[in-house]
Design an enzyme around this catalytic site. Sequence first.
Site, PDB file in Angstrom:
ATOM      1  N   ASP A  97      -7.153  -0.778  -3.197  1.00  0.00           N
ATOM      2  CA  ASP A  97      -7.321  -0.498  -4.450  1.00  0.00           C
ATOM      3  C   ASP A  97      -8.024  -2.082  -5.246  1.00  0.00           C
ATOM      4  O   ASP A  97      -7.890  -2.669  -6.465  1.00  0.00           O
ATOM      5  CB  ASP A  97      -5.450  -1.868  -5.435  1.00  0.00           C
ATOM      6  CG  ASP A  97      -4.612  -2.228  -4.232  1.00  0.00           C
ATOM      7  OD1 ASP A  97      -5.559  -3.486  -3.882  1.00  0.00           O
ATOM      8  OD2 ASP A  97      -3.919  -1.757  -3.442  1.00  0.00           O
ATOM      9  N   ASP A 166      -4.123  -3.900   5.140  1.00  0.00           N
ATOM     10  CA  ASP A 166      -3.425  -3.669   4.200  1.00  0.00           C
ATOM     11  C   ASP A 166      -2.664  -2.155   3.577  1.00  0.00           C
ATOM     12  O   ASP A 166      -4.020  -1.622   2.929  1.00  0.00           O
ATOM     13  CB  ASP A 166      -4.273  -4.521   2.427  1.00  0.00           C
ATOM     14  CG  ASP A 166      -3.859  -3.791   1.423  1.00  0.00           C
ATOM     15  OD1 ASP A 166      -2.016  -3.831   1.802  1.00  0.00           O
ATOM     16  OD2 ASP A 166      -4.295  -3.921   0.609  1.00  0.00           O
TER      17      ASP A 166
HETATM   18  N1  SPM Z   1      -2.748  -4.158  -2.430  1.00  0.00           N
HETATM   19  C1  SPM Z   1      -1.539  -3.210  -2.502  1.00  0.00           C
HETATM   20  C2  SPM Z   1      -1.612  -2.766  -1.393  1.00  0.00           C
HETATM   21  C3  SPM Z   1      -0.472  -2.997  -1.282  1.00  0.00           C
HETATM   22  N2  SPM Z   1       0.548  -2.387   0.158  1.00  0.00           N
HETATM   23  C4  SPM Z   1       1.880  -2.350   0.689  1.00  0.00           C
HETATM   24  C5  SPM Z   1       2.391  -1.538   0.006  1.00  0.00           C
HETATM   25  C6  SPM Z   1       4.520  -1.770   0.352  1.00  0.00           C
HETATM   26  C7  SPM Z   1       5.420  -1.244  -0.266  1.00  0.00           C
HETATM   27  N3  SPM Z   1       5.750  -0.798  -0.186  1.00  0.00           N
HETATM   28  C8  SPM Z   1       7.364  -1.897   0.962  1.00  0.00           C
HETATM   29  C9  SPM Z   1       8.383  -1.289   1.294  1.00  0.00           C
HETATM   30  C10 SPM Z   1       8.972  -1.779   2.439  1.00  0.00           C
HETATM   31  N4  SPM Z   1       8.611  -0.763   3.555  1.00  0.00           N
END
Ligand code: SPM
Length: 292
Positions: A97, A166
Amino acid sequence: MTKTNDPLVKDGWFMEKNEMWPGQAAGLQVEEVLFHDKSEYQDVMVFRSSHHGNVLVLDNVIQATERDEFSYQEMITHLAMNSHPNPKQVLVIGGGDGGVLREVVKHPEVEGVTLVEIDEMVLRVAKEHMGEMAIGFDHPKVSVVIQDGVEFLRDKSNIYDVVIVDCSDPDGPAEGLFSYSFYEMLKRAMTDNGIFITQAEVMWLDMETIRKAVAFNRTIYPQVRYSYACVPSYPTGQIGFIVCSKDPTLDPSKPLRCWSEDEENKLCRYYSAAIHKASFILPQFAKRVLES
Ligand code: SPM
């Protein structure tokens, strides 16, 4: 009420239901579905919400909302970057993103930042619908590689000062990013005083997974710390990070480089040197598990 035939929208709401956080689901009110398709790897959706701006969802899991994405992107980036004495080469794995790129290029000492993302559709959709997040892609120090992070790392050695993973959660295209061989390759790709950070579950959902991940990283790195940030649109409103250092004298919970208060105000909306230090202070229940 929004009228849409999108299968992920019921009665005008997107509900984030998932076995990884059983028995609970946060909902966001949908005004319009802007994009929804399946890539080679995952289900990709963007909708305009009533109160959180545009929202990027991968495999039914919220990745970023325009309202609170800055907290996650600033923390996963600056916790690592400001723990390193002089970060010149940076690798971002995932992050399609663009939000982490936007934060990395705020550090003028960076000479190059490479983003390796498996799914080209995420980049395309972020550029079109998550404008403010995707501005990092246009920076001259940025190179983008569309490839699986595991494959990319196979022949890399002693290159990166900071590596930021990320990724999305482990039950999709990010699965390989949670394997032993990936972590071994990652360490090899880093310079001798390299810093590595990854998103790492949340204390309220799965302390046992965090314990195992921290213990595992302690078999590889001399310094391994756990930190967390508030992200209201993620399950439980928080997300955790594991931060590791190859240099045993370098403790990532203490920022080595700090911006002035003025710079902090200009550059960040969540991160500050004070937040950096405070984010490693864990509630008793989590501290006890990680120290046991
Ligand atoms: N650049 C934004 C990307 C976000 N990546 C991580 C998203 C994690 C979302 N879920 C969290 C739940 C706990 N494991």
